[in-house]
Design an enzyme around this catalytic site. Structure first.
Site, mmCIF file in Angstrom:
data_model
loop_
_atom_site.group_PDB
_atom_site.id
_atom_site.type_symbol
_atom_site.label_atom_id
_atom_site.label_comp_id
_atom_site.label_asym_id
_atom_site.label_seq_id
_atom_site.Cartn_x
_atom_site.Cartn_y
_atom_site.Cartn_z
ATOM 1 N N ALA A 34 -9.133 9.058 -31.800
ATOM 2 C CA ALA A 34 -9.915 8.697 -30.598
ATOM 3 C C ALA A 34 -8.970 8.375 -29.439
ATOM 4 O O ALA A 34 -9.221 8.761 -28.290
ATOM 5 C CB ALA A 34 -10.818 7.504 -30.902
ATOM 6 N N GLY A 35 -7.863 7.697 -29.741
ATOM 7 C CA GLY A 35 -6.871 7.347 -28.705
ATOM 8 C C GLY A 35 -6.285 8.587 -28.043
ATOM 9 O O GLY A 35 -5.951 8.578 -26.853
ATOM 10 N N GLN A 36 -6.174 9.680 -28.788
ATOM 11 C CA GLN A 36 -5.617 10.925 -28.230
ATOM 12 C C GLN A 36 -6.493 11.462 -27.098
ATOM 13 O O GLN A 36 -5.998 12.087 -26.161
ATOM 14 C CB GLN A 36 -5.484 11.988 -29.335
ATOM 15 C CG GLN A 36 -4.421 11.624 -30.376
ATOM 16 C CD GLN A 36 -4.355 12.600 -31.540
ATOM 17 O OE1 GLN A 36 -4.875 13.708 -31.459
ATOM 18 N NE2 GLN A 36 -3.713 12.197 -32.615
ATOM 19 N N TYR B 69 2.098 3.903 -32.623
ATOM 20 C CA TYR B 69 2.855 3.215 -33.672
ATOM 21 C C TYR B 69 1.883 2.452 -34.574
ATOM 22 O O TYR B 69 1.965 1.248 -34.722
ATOM 23 C CB TYR B 69 3.892 2.276 -33.018
ATOM 24 C CG TYR B 69 5.120 2.054 -33.868
ATOM 25 C CD1 TYR B 69 6.091 3.049 -33.997
ATOM 26 C CD2 TYR B 69 5.303 0.863 -34.572
ATOM 27 C CE1 TYR B 69 7.217 2.857 -34.778
ATOM 28 C CE2 TYR B 69 6.429 0.659 -35.362
ATOM 29 C CZ TYR B 69 7.387 1.659 -35.452
ATOM 30 O OH TYR B 69 8.506 1.468 -36.238
ATOM 31 N N GLN C 178 0.902 6.273 -39.207
ATOM 32 C CA GLN C 178 1.790 7.441 -39.277
ATOM 33 C C GLN C 178 2.986 7.273 -38.339
ATOM 34 O O GLN C 178 4.096 7.712 -38.668
ATOM 35 C CB GLN C 178 1.042 8.733 -38.911
ATOM 36 C CG GLN C 178 0.287 9.367 -40.059
ATOM 37 C CD GLN C 178 1.181 9.805 -41.216
ATOM 38 O OE1 GLN C 178 2.273 10.322 -41.031
ATOM 39 N NE2 GLN C 178 0.690 9.589 -42.423
ATOM 40 N N GLU D 72 -8.663 0.351 -65.854
ATOM 41 C CA GLU D 72 -8.213 1.333 -66.845
ATOM 42 C C GLU D 72 -7.926 2.688 -66.177
ATOM 43 O O GLU D 72 -6.993 3.395 -66.551
ATOM 44 C CB GLU D 72 -9.290 1.492 -67.935
ATOM 45 C CG GLU D 72 -8.906 2.499 -68.987
ATOM 46 C CD GLU D 72 -9.813 2.488 -70.217
ATOM 47 O OE1 GLU D 72 -10.505 1.458 -70.446
ATOM 48 O OE2 GLU D 72 -9.828 3.487 -70.942
ATOM 49 N N HIS E 250 -2.764 15.987 -37.528
ATOM 50 C CA HIS E 250 -4.160 16.255 -37.886
ATOM 51 C C HIS E 250 -4.639 17.383 -36.986
ATOM 52 O O HIS E 250 -4.224 17.469 -35.826
ATOM 53 C CB HIS E 250 -4.991 14.998 -37.631
ATOM 54 C CG HIS E 250 -6.315 14.948 -38.364
ATOM 55 N ND1 HIS E 250 -6.878 16.037 -38.985
ATOM 56 C CD2 HIS E 250 -7.169 13.919 -38.564
ATOM 57 C CE1 HIS E 250 -8.028 15.674 -39.541
ATOM 58 N NE2 HIS E 250 -8.226 14.383 -39.300
#
Ligand SMILES: NC(=O)C1=CN([C@@H]2O[C@H](COP(=O)(O)OP(=O)(O)OC[C@H]3O[C@@H](n4cnc5c(N)ncnc54)[C@H](O)[C@@H]3O)[C@@H](O)[C@H]2O)C=CC1
Ligand SMILES: CC(=O)[C@](C)(O)C(=O)O
Ligand SMILES: [Mg+2]
Ligand SMILES: [Mg+2]
Length: 348
Positions: A101-103, A38, A41, A248, A124
């Protein structure tokens, strides 16, 4: 699925007019969508799914900052908010939106719950495309696919609330049930994609890492600094240097490019500007091409993935990133920017 001719190349594109929300509801009617993570994404996708009335639950490390954020967004422990393991167990489509990295660190826990017929979803290609470094090798018997929104989860949510959609890419890595594509497209529509174009896990990972390190984030920030510093070095004031470099661009010229293309923006500038910009465009292209070649090589060799995994696996990675963002925020360029933003005339 329609084919669209993009400047001479035909590509598969799925729009939400073609794959409607009702169709997505039909495809996913028996599924439990478990959004794991959480951060940025996670909330964007989970809240859009909830508002679109899909059966969605959230999985997050208990008592972390993100867990508190989920509670603040109305997710309830034991009802639709669980720890990562339980959410993966309850989910039939496990939507892995932990940090890349957590995955890696949670993979054994997630993998153990991926029983036959379930689906594993990413936003991803990173984990699978770089699996020699991540060890994320999905088991047989499950579907594996991605839908990658081409923008921040924050924009996915705000555009959804405005009734628009963000474009995404999609890819199928493994089709065990024969339904992988239908499931992928349905989830893509359900999270609020406006349309989706087809890719592969590897192509998504390589282009995404190149884009964010290049033009979208790294190159733009670097080129701003270069021009601003030269102007300041030549005696221009911060407000002049900032206006002529950033304000601009974002307020006047990029909206013209967004609406109608580069030639339209040029056509709406002076002939003096057009003459010079057409000449200098090629010099900038040629000067930066070797940097982009070098960047792509660093992505394709896995070097960029290695750097990310190393840095973002450290305990204090968030504090370190915060420190670097603070330095950016406190630089003269962006301090000048903060003042310029306050001066923007508002509608009255
Ligand atoms: N940030 C964005 O808007 C976009 C992200 N993506 C992809 O979506 C996925 C999620 O990205 P973000 O939302 O930016 O992630 P993030 O960096 O915000 O992290 C998401 C969650 O992972 C959790 N987490 C991190 N390390 C963990 C660990 N070791 N154990 C358990 N939980 C851990 C954090 O608590 C956080 O809630 C990634 O694959 C990313 O590449 C794709 C498009 C845009
Ligand atoms: C927002 C997005 O698509 C990025 C820049 O690739 C990311 O956040 O990783
Ligand atoms: Mg991206
Ligand atoms: Mg990215």
């Amino acid at each position: 699925m329609g084919q669209i001719n993009f400047g001479g190349t035909l590509e598969n594109v799925v729009t939400r007019q073609e794959f409607t929300l009702d169709k997505a509801r039909e495809v996913l009617k028996d599924e439990v969508l478990a959004v794991i993570g959480y951060g940025v994404q996670g909330p964007g996708q989970a809240l859009n799914l909830r508002d679109n009335k899909f059966n969605v639950i959230v999985g997050q490390r208990k008592n972390s900052d993100s867990w508190q954020k989920a509670v603040a967004d109305g997710w309830e422990e034991g009802k639709n908010l669980f720890d990562i393991e339980e959410a993966c167990q309850r989910g039939t489509i496990v939507m892995n939106l932990l940090s890349d990295a957590g995955q890696i660190h949670t993979w054994d826990t997630v993998k153990a719950q991926l029983t036959k017929g379930k689906a594993l979803y990413f936003s991803h290609g990173f984990g699978v495309a770089f699996n020699q470094k991540t060890s994320i090798v999905p088991p047989a018997g499950i579907d594996v696919f991605l839908v990658a929104p081409k923008g921040s989860g924050t924009s996915l949510r705000t555009l959804f609330l405005e009734g628009c959609g963000l474009n995404s890419s999609y890819a199928i890595y493994q089709d065990a049930t024969g339904r992988a594509e239908q499931r992928a497209l349905a989830v893509g529509i359900a999270i609020g994609s406006g349309y989706m174009f087809e890719t592969t896990f590897q192509k998504e990972a390589y282009s995404d890492l190149t884009g964010e390190r290049g033009v979208l984030m790294g190159a733009i920030a670097g080129i701003f600094e270069a021009q601003y510093n030269v102007l300041r070095g030549k005696g221009h004031t911060p407000s002049e240097a900032f206006n002529e470099t950033v304000e601009e661009l974002t307020q006047s010229l990029m909206p013209l490019v967004a609406n109608n293309g580069m030639d339209w923006m040029y056509a709406n500038c002076s002939t003096t500007a057009q003459r010079g910009a057409l000449d200098w465009k090629d010099k900038f292209r040629d000067a930066t091409t070797p940097v982009f070649e070098n960047l792509y090589e660093s992505v394709a060799s896995g070097r960029e993935a290695e750097i990310v995994i190393e840095a973002n696996s450290k305990k204090d990675y968030r504090a370190k990133l915060e420190e670097e963002l603070k330095e950016l925020r406190e630089s003269e360029l962006w301090q000048a920017g903060a003042e310029v933003r306050k001066l923007r005339p508002s509608k009255s």
